[in-house]
Design an enzyme around this catalytic site. Structure first.
Site, mmCIF file in Angstrom:
data_model
loop_
_atom_site.group_PDB
_atom_site.id
_atom_site.type_symbol
_atom_site.label_atom_id
_atom_site.label_comp_id
_atom_site.label_asym_id
_atom_site.label_seq_id
_atom_site.Cartn_x
_atom_site.Cartn_y
_atom_site.Cartn_z
ATOM 1 N N GLN A 1 7.043 -13.549 34.675
ATOM 2 C CA GLN A 1 6.059 -12.562 34.233
ATOM 3 C C GLN A 1 5.042 -12.333 35.344
ATOM 4 O O GLN A 1 4.198 -11.452 35.241
ATOM 5 C CB GLN A 1 5.336 -13.072 32.981
ATOM 6 C CG GLN A 1 6.243 -13.314 31.798
ATOM 7 C CD GLN A 1 5.503 -14.059 30.687
ATOM 8 O OE1 GLN A 1 4.815 -13.466 29.869
ATOM 9 N NE2 GLN A 1 5.631 -15.371 30.664
ATOM 10 N N HIS B 1 7.349 -8.042 34.739
ATOM 11 C CA HIS B 1 6.069 -7.322 34.631
ATOM 12 C C HIS B 1 5.699 -6.622 35.939
ATOM 13 O O HIS B 1 4.551 -6.223 36.121
ATOM 14 C CB HIS B 1 4.947 -8.271 34.174
ATOM 15 C CG HIS B 1 5.075 -8.693 32.732
ATOM 16 N ND1 HIS B 1 4.352 -9.731 32.181
ATOM 17 C CD2 HIS B 1 5.854 -8.195 31.727
ATOM 18 C CE1 HIS B 1 4.679 -9.860 30.901
ATOM 19 N NE2 HIS B 1 5.598 -8.949 30.606
ATOM 20 N N GLU C 1 -1.121 -27.242 28.028
ATOM 21 C CA GLU C 1 -1.620 -27.178 26.648
ATOM 22 C C GLU C 1 -0.464 -26.866 25.706
ATOM 23 O O GLU C 1 0.528 -26.295 26.123
ATOM 24 C CB GLU C 1 -2.612 -26.006 26.500
ATOM 25 C CG GLU C 1 -3.751 -25.981 27.496
ATOM 26 C CD GLU C 1 -4.831 -26.961 27.115
ATOM 27 O OE1 GLU C 1 -4.837 -27.394 25.939
ATOM 28 O OE2 GLU C 1 -5.646 -27.309 27.987
HETATM 29 C C1 BJW Z 1 -0.412 -24.253 33.198
HETATM 30 C C2 BJW Z 1 -1.078 -24.554 34.365
HETATM 31 C C3 BJW Z 1 -0.418 -25.399 35.253
HETATM 32 C C4 BJW Z 1 -2.340 -23.223 33.278
HETATM 33 N N1 BJW Z 1 0.794 -25.851 34.949
HETATM 34 N N2 BJW Z 1 0.770 -24.734 32.895
HETATM 35 C C5 BJW Z 1 5.013 -7.503 18.996
HETATM 36 C C6 BJW Z 1 3.964 -7.979 18.243
HETATM 37 C C7 BJW Z 1 2.644 -7.726 18.651
HETATM 38 C C8 BJW Z 1 2.379 -6.998 19.812
HETATM 39 C C9 BJW Z 1 3.427 -6.548 20.551
HETATM 40 C C10 BJW Z 1 4.721 -6.787 20.144
HETATM 41 N N3 BJW Z 1 5.573 -6.228 21.060
HETATM 42 C C11 BJW Z 1 4.827 -5.665 22.021
HETATM 43 C C12 BJW Z 1 3.529 -5.817 21.714
HETATM 44 C C13 BJW Z 1 2.411 -5.305 22.520
HETATM 45 C C14 BJW Z 1 2.151 -6.137 23.755
HETATM 46 C C15 BJW Z 1 1.861 -7.592 23.399
HETATM 47 O O1 BJW Z 1 2.663 -8.476 23.563
HETATM 48 N N4 BJW Z 1 0.661 -7.869 22.929
HETATM 49 C C16 BJW Z 1 0.260 -9.249 22.578
HETATM 50 C C17 BJW Z 1 -0.921 -9.665 23.460
HETATM 51 C C18 BJW Z 1 -0.010 -9.313 21.118
HETATM 52 N N5 BJW Z 1 3.264 -6.051 24.700
HETATM 53 C C19 BJW Z 1 3.450 -4.973 25.447
HETATM 54 O O2 BJW Z 1 2.714 -4.013 25.374
HETATM 55 C C20 BJW Z 1 4.627 -5.003 26.387
HETATM 56 N N6 BJW Z 1 5.382 -3.816 26.242
HETATM 57 C C21 BJW Z 1 6.234 -3.626 25.219
HETATM 58 O O3 BJW Z 1 6.504 -4.499 24.444
HETATM 59 O O4 BJW Z 1 6.753 -2.356 25.159
HETATM 60 C C22 BJW Z 1 7.314 -1.916 23.923
HETATM 61 C C23 BJW Z 1 6.181 -1.711 22.923
HETATM 62 C C24 BJW Z 1 5.062 -1.005 23.293
HETATM 63 C C25 BJW Z 1 4.003 -0.849 22.400
HETATM 64 C C26 BJW Z 1 4.070 -1.427 21.127
HETATM 65 C C27 BJW Z 1 5.201 -2.158 20.766
HETATM 66 C C28 BJW Z 1 6.265 -2.282 21.676
HETATM 67 C C29 BJW Z 1 4.123 -5.040 27.829
HETATM 68 C C30 BJW Z 1 3.396 -6.295 28.145
HETATM 69 C C31 BJW Z 1 2.852 -6.223 29.572
HETATM 70 C C32 BJW Z 1 1.967 -7.411 29.898
HETATM 71 N N7 BJW Z 1 1.263 -7.135 31.085
HETATM 72 C C33 BJW Z 1 0.421 -8.165 31.673
HETATM 73 C C34 BJW Z 1 -0.278 -7.537 32.880
HETATM 74 C C35 BJW Z 1 0.717 -7.341 34.021
HETATM 75 C C36 BJW Z 1 0.095 -6.748 35.223
HETATM 76 C C37 BJW Z 1 -0.970 -7.608 35.798
HETATM 77 O O5 BJW Z 1 -0.756 -8.786 36.134
HETATM 78 O O6 BJW Z 1 -2.060 -7.096 35.961
HETATM 79 O O7 BJW Z 1 1.220 -9.279 32.071
HETATM 80 S S1 BJW Z 1 -0.723 -8.893 30.521
HETATM 81 C C38 BJW Z 1 -0.621 -10.500 31.203
HETATM 82 O O8 BJW Z 1 -0.053 -11.419 30.223
HETATM 83 C C39 BJW Z 1 0.395 -10.423 32.340
HETATM 84 C C40 BJW Z 1 1.157 -11.708 32.167
HETATM 85 O O9 BJW Z 1 2.407 -11.636 32.804
HETATM 86 C C41 BJW Z 1 1.237 -11.846 30.671
HETATM 87 C C42 BJW Z 1 1.536 -13.220 30.191
HETATM 88 O O10 BJW Z 1 0.528 -14.127 30.513
HETATM 89 P P1 BJW Z 1 0.890 -15.627 30.887
HETATM 90 O O11 BJW Z 1 1.680 -15.673 32.109
HETATM 91 O O12 BJW Z 1 1.447 -16.305 29.709
HETATM 92 O O13 BJW Z 1 -0.580 -16.193 31.257
HETATM 93 P P2 BJW Z 1 -1.697 -16.828 30.297
HETATM 94 O O14 BJW Z 1 -2.958 -16.867 31.059
HETATM 95 O O15 BJW Z 1 -1.706 -16.203 28.969
HETATM 96 O O16 BJW Z 1 -1.216 -18.335 30.063
HETATM 97 C C43 BJW Z 1 -1.182 -19.299 31.103
HETATM 98 C C44 BJW Z 1 -0.555 -20.561 30.549
HETATM 99 O O17 BJW Z 1 -0.352 -21.478 31.611
HETATM 100 C C45 BJW Z 1 -1.428 -21.272 29.513
HETATM 101 O O18 BJW Z 1 -0.605 -21.649 28.423
HETATM 102 C C46 BJW Z 1 -1.942 -22.519 30.248
HETATM 103 O O19 BJW Z 1 -2.122 -23.642 29.398
HETATM 104 C C47 BJW Z 1 -0.848 -22.752 31.234
HETATM 105 N N8 BJW Z 1 -1.251 -23.385 32.477
HETATM 106 N N9 BJW Z 1 -2.307 -23.886 34.362
HETATM 107 C C48 BJW Z 1 1.333 -25.519 33.725
HETATM 108 N N10 BJW Z 1 -1.003 -25.746 36.435
#
Ligand code: BJW
Ligand code: ZN
Length: 253
Positions: free
Chosen positions: A99, A117, A213
């Protein structure tokens, strides 16, 4: 004990897939999205990473991406990225799904990375649709423009946008055919990425999680290893686990 179990499952696997998130790059110095000191501090994600935010104020959104591009350019891949690259060279059937948009897996030597992503290092024209690499930072102008005159946007996937269908299909195929699925450094809050682990679980794969976590996946993971990616990815993936890593606190199903 559980690290041992995870290594045993991995050794027995024929097909391996990995999903990484921001936690995988945290120890390279790149802030995560949702941790206390994360990138979103002071912003709601939708206020920056959405088509609406860009339409409202492209300069603001580009400033944020430029700041991140500068940060990432000054960071190096960590031991976790390197362990994944090394594992790819030794594993017959391996898919790395990330991601992350930072490009650190590729810089660490991973050859095939599904960047579902997108990438900080690509831009796309909002007018003619042309996509190209853009490695310069700072950019000569912010917000940048295409030769056709329209605004360029970051080549990433924002909230409400669909993922590249071909990439997503490949990720689904990998998750559904893996008998070992590793989920490292992601909070599992964003769809559809989070559902990949569910698909692997539903097919009976061993699902191993690495995270600092607990996450929504933790209770259902086959093995949940609690710790950082930079230590645990090498401990899991390298041929010889470093001594002293046997006592990683974890939960085993
Ligand atoms: C460690 C550590 C260490 C720390 N070692 N661990 C179904 C239900 C509800 C909502 C939706 C759904 N389907 C789609 C949606 C809407 C939405 C969504 O999911 N919303 C939720 C928030 C509810 N999804 C979308 O819109 C997606 N599109 C889609 O589904 O299209 C069809 C559709 C559209 C509209 C409606 C329905 C369907 C697109 C999602 C795009 C996400 N984009 C981002 C930004 C990318 C560009 C950028 O970087 O600027 O992607 S958001 C951001 O979150 C980024 C990341 O890739 C993504 C995930 O985050 P990640 O990697 O998990 O980071 P964190 O910070 O959340 O977590 C870090 C973790 O690491 C933590 O757990 C720590 O504990 C751990 N950690 N240090 C090990 N050293
Ligand atoms: Zn153009």
């Amino acid at each position: 004990m559980s690290l041992h179990e995870a290594r045993r499952r991995l050794a027995a696997a024929r097909s391996v897939a990995v999903l990484t998130g921001a936690g995988g790059s945290a120890e390279s110095g790149i802030p995560t999205f949702r941790d206390a000191a994360g990138l979103w501090k002071g912003f709601r994600p939708e206020d920056v990473a959405s088509p609406e935010a860009f339409a409202r104020d492209p300069g603001f959104v580009w400033d944020w991406y430029e700041a991140r591009r500068r940060t990432v350019a000054a960071c190096e891949p960590n031991a976790g990225h390197r362990a994944l690259a090394d594992f790819e060279r030794r594993c017959g059937s391996f898919t790395l799904i990330t991601q992350n948009v930072d490009g650190l897996h590729t810089r660490a030597g991973s050859r095939r990375v599904l960047e579902i992503h997108g990438s900080l290092w690509r831009v796309r024209c909002t007018g003619c649709g042309e996509t190209r690499e853009e490695l310069r930072t700072p950019l000569p102008e912010v917000p940048p423009r295409c030769a056709c005159g329209a605004l360029l946007r970051p080549g990433v996937v924002w909230f409400g946008e669909t993922l590249d269908p071909a990439l997503l299909a490949e990720a689904w195929r990998a998750a559904e055919s893996a008998d070992f699925f590793l989920v490292a450094g992601t909070s599992g809050q964003v769809q559809p990425a989070a559902s990949l682990a569910e698909a692997a679980l539903a097919r009976g794969a061993a699902v191993v999680e690495i995270n600092l976590e607990p996450t929504p996946l933790t209770p259902r993971a086959t093995v949940a290893l609690r710790g950082g990616c930079a230590a645990l990815l090498p401990a899991l993936l390298l041929p010889e686990a470093p001594t002293g890593m046997q006592d990683i606190p974890s939960k085993e199903r």
